[in-house]
Design a protein around this motif. Structure first.
Motif, PDB file in Angstrom:
ATOM      1  N   SER A  24      38.474 -21.168  77.034  1.00  0.00           N
ATOM      2  CA  SER A  24      37.143 -21.093  77.647  1.00  0.00           C
ATOM      3  C   SER A  24      37.089 -21.856  78.951  1.00  0.00           C
ATOM      4  O   SER A  24      36.215 -21.635  79.775  1.00  0.00           O
ATOM      5  CB  SER A  24      36.084 -21.650  76.680  1.00  0.00           C
ATOM      6  OG  SER A  24      36.387 -22.990  76.344  1.00  0.00           O
ATOM      7  N   GLY A  50      37.722 -18.063  68.438  1.00  0.00           N
ATOM      8  CA  GLY A  50      36.418 -18.076  69.085  1.00  0.00           C
ATOM      9  C   GLY A  50      35.875 -16.687  69.383  1.00  0.00           C
ATOM     10  O   GLY A  50      36.398 -15.678  68.923  1.00  0.00           O
ATOM     11  N   ARG A  51      34.842 -16.676  70.200  1.00  0.00           N
ATOM     12  CA  ARG A  51      34.173 -15.425  70.541  1.00  0.00           C
ATOM     13  C   ARG A  51      33.768 -15.430  72.013  1.00  0.00           C
ATOM     14  O   ARG A  51      33.529 -16.487  72.598  1.00  0.00           O
ATOM     15  CB  ARG A  51      32.928 -15.203  69.659  1.00  0.00           C
ATOM     16  CG  ARG A  51      33.262 -15.103  68.188  1.00  0.00           C
ATOM     17  CD  ARG A  51      32.057 -14.888  67.305  1.00  0.00           C
ATOM     18  NE  ARG A  51      32.440 -14.896  65.900  1.00  0.00           N
ATOM     19  CZ  ARG A  51      32.929 -13.847  65.252  1.00  0.00           C
ATOM     20  NH1 ARG A  51      33.057 -12.691  65.881  1.00  0.00           N
ATOM     21  NH2 ARG A  51      33.265 -13.935  63.980  1.00  0.00           N
ATOM     22  N   GLU A  64      36.133 -10.959  69.271  1.00  0.00           N
ATOM     23  CA  GLU A  64      36.253 -11.891  68.167  1.00  0.00           C
ATOM     24  C   GLU A  64      37.735 -12.074  67.860  1.00  0.00           C
ATOM     25  O   GLU A  64      38.567 -11.375  68.454  1.00  0.00           O
ATOM     26  CB  GLU A  64      35.530 -11.322  66.942  1.00  0.00           C
ATOM     27  CG  GLU A  64      36.061  -9.955  66.525  1.00  0.00           C
ATOM     28  CD  GLU A  64      35.207  -9.289  65.462  1.00  0.00           C
ATOM     29  OE1 GLU A  64      34.250  -9.923  64.987  1.00  0.00           O
ATOM     30  OE2 GLU A  64      35.516  -8.143  65.098  1.00  0.00           O
ATOM     31  N   ASP A  81      30.230 -16.240  78.730  1.00  0.00           N
ATOM     32  CA  ASP A  81      29.841 -17.167  77.674  1.00  0.00           C
ATOM     33  C   ASP A  81      30.831 -17.260  76.516  1.00  0.00           C
ATOM     34  O   ASP A  81      30.473 -17.047  75.358  1.00  0.00           O
ATOM     35  CB  ASP A  81      28.461 -16.779  77.132  1.00  0.00           C
ATOM     36  CG  ASP A  81      27.370 -17.092  78.135  1.00  0.00           C
ATOM     37  OD1 ASP A  81      27.599 -17.949  79.004  1.00  0.00           O
ATOM     38  OD2 ASP A  81      26.297 -16.485  78.037  1.00  0.00           O
ATOM     39  N   SER A  83      32.883 -19.022  73.628  1.00  0.00           N
ATOM     40  CA  SER A  83      32.616 -20.207  72.820  1.00  0.00           C
ATOM     41  C   SER A  83      33.586 -21.320  73.203  1.00  0.00           C
ATOM     42  O   SER A  83      34.610 -21.080  73.855  1.00  0.00           O
ATOM     43  CB  SER A  83      32.752 -19.870  71.328  1.00  0.00           C
ATOM     44  OG  SER A  83      34.068 -19.417  71.039  1.00  0.00           O
ATOM     45  N   PHE A  86      37.111 -20.668  72.369  1.00  0.00           N
ATOM     46  CA  PHE A  86      37.635 -19.352  72.770  1.00  0.00           C
ATOM     47  C   PHE A  86      39.069 -19.481  73.288  1.00  0.00           C
ATOM     48  O   PHE A  86      39.365 -20.324  74.142  1.00  0.00           O
ATOM     49  CB  PHE A  86      36.744 -18.764  73.857  1.00  0.00           C
ATOM     50  CG  PHE A  86      37.092 -17.351  74.245  1.00  0.00           C
ATOM     51  CD1 PHE A  86      36.907 -16.308  73.354  1.00  0.00           C
ATOM     52  CD2 PHE A  86      37.583 -17.058  75.516  1.00  0.00           C
ATOM     53  CE1 PHE A  86      37.199 -15.002  73.708  1.00  0.00           C
ATOM     54  CE2 PHE A  86      37.883 -15.763  75.879  1.00  0.00           C
ATOM     55  CZ  PHE A  86      37.687 -14.724  74.971  1.00  0.00           C
TER      56      PHE A  86
END
Length: 286
Positions: A24, A50-51, A64, A81, A83, A86
């Motif tokens: 992320s 994560g997502r 996902e 966005d 997570s 991620f």
């Protein structure tokens, strides 16, 4: 502006693909990577933790763990966005490798520069046991990147073929949707011209009222128009600034559409997690 990733990263012509590990917070192994970008190479995203949300043209895909997502050369894509946990593997492959490794029909499907048909989305979700096995292959490929280019190319080709085989063997789809035409047009306009289009003009181009467009955009994309515009400006700054050798940071920021350096500094720090001066330092350090 097309980002020629292999040329920008000075990857030798003999090397036909690379594997990156993304989180992320960015990508491991390459500096200055923007969230919205497009390449001259085929790109595969394989989410392991994560997502996150991918925007591909007029489609929104909720990724996902286990999601495999193919992006054709020169197609804009955005990660929104993610997570905090991620994590994804990314494989970039020159088209010549794709054509050599995959059957002609499969290579044409992945390399097509038009949007995928709605009945043939280029994303799937792998069952957990298949996802674990494929993740291990990616890790092996990454660990062998110091091998002779001929050996490394063979390894890249192998993991590419394994990924496509896993993709073809499942019909499980992550949640995805087609953006409303007004939202899709807003995304296109902001990507192309994030700095010069006001809210009223943007709404007019999209055929909606300012209020309705703002509400619809946030509902479908997951971020506000202002936030998305600032992300596009930051992406453009990263493209313009490059390695920092050709243009001053302030000039690149203003050319990217930011109204002032303080605004740029605020957006950059909030998005990247560190100050612009630290970005310049990291680039100088290689």
């Amino acid at each position: 502006m097309i980002r020629e990733s292999f040329a920008r990263w000075q990857i030798p012509a003999e090397v036909e693909g690379i594997v990156l590990l993304g989180t992320s917070g960015g990508q491991h192994g390459r500096s200055g990577a923007a969230e919205r970008h497009h390449h001259a190479e085929l790109e595969l995203h394989f989410v392991t933790h994560g997502r996150g949300v991918f925007l591909l043209g007029e489609r929104r895909v909720e990724a996902e763990p286990g999601t495999l997502l193919w992006v054709a050369p020169y197609r804009d894509h955005t990660v929104l966005d993610p997570s905090a946990d991620f994590r994804r593997w990314m494989l970039l492959a020159r088209p010549r490798l794709v054509r050599r490794v995959l059957p002609p029909a499969d290579a044409r499907l992945l390399l097509a520069q038009r949007a995928a048909r709605e009945d043939a989305p280029l994303w799937r979700t792998l069952p957990p046991h298949q996802a674990r096995a494929l993740a291990a292959k990616f890790a092996e490929t990454r660990s062998g990147e110091r091998e002779h280019f001929a050996v490394y190319n063979a390894t890249i080709g192998y993991v590419l073929a394994r990924a496509f085989k896993a993709f073809s063997a499942t019909d499980m789809l992550p949640s995805w949707s087609v953006l409303h035409p007004a939202v899709a047009e807003a995304v296109r306009v902001l990507r192309d011209d994030a700095g010069n289009v006001g809210r009223a003009e943007l709404a007019r181009r999209c055929g909606a009222s300012e209020w309705h467009l703002s509400k619809l955009f946030h509902a479908q994309v997951g971020v506000s128009l202002v936030e998305f515009r600032n992300r596009c400006r930051l992406d453009r700054f990263l493209e313009l600034y490059g390695d920092g050798s050709r243009v001053k940071m302030t000039t690149a920021a203003l050319d990217a559409g930011f109204g002032s350096y303080p605004q740029f500094h605020r957006v950059f720090r909030a998005r990247m997690g560190y100050a612009p001066a630290e970005h310049a330092r990291r680039l100088r350090a290689g």
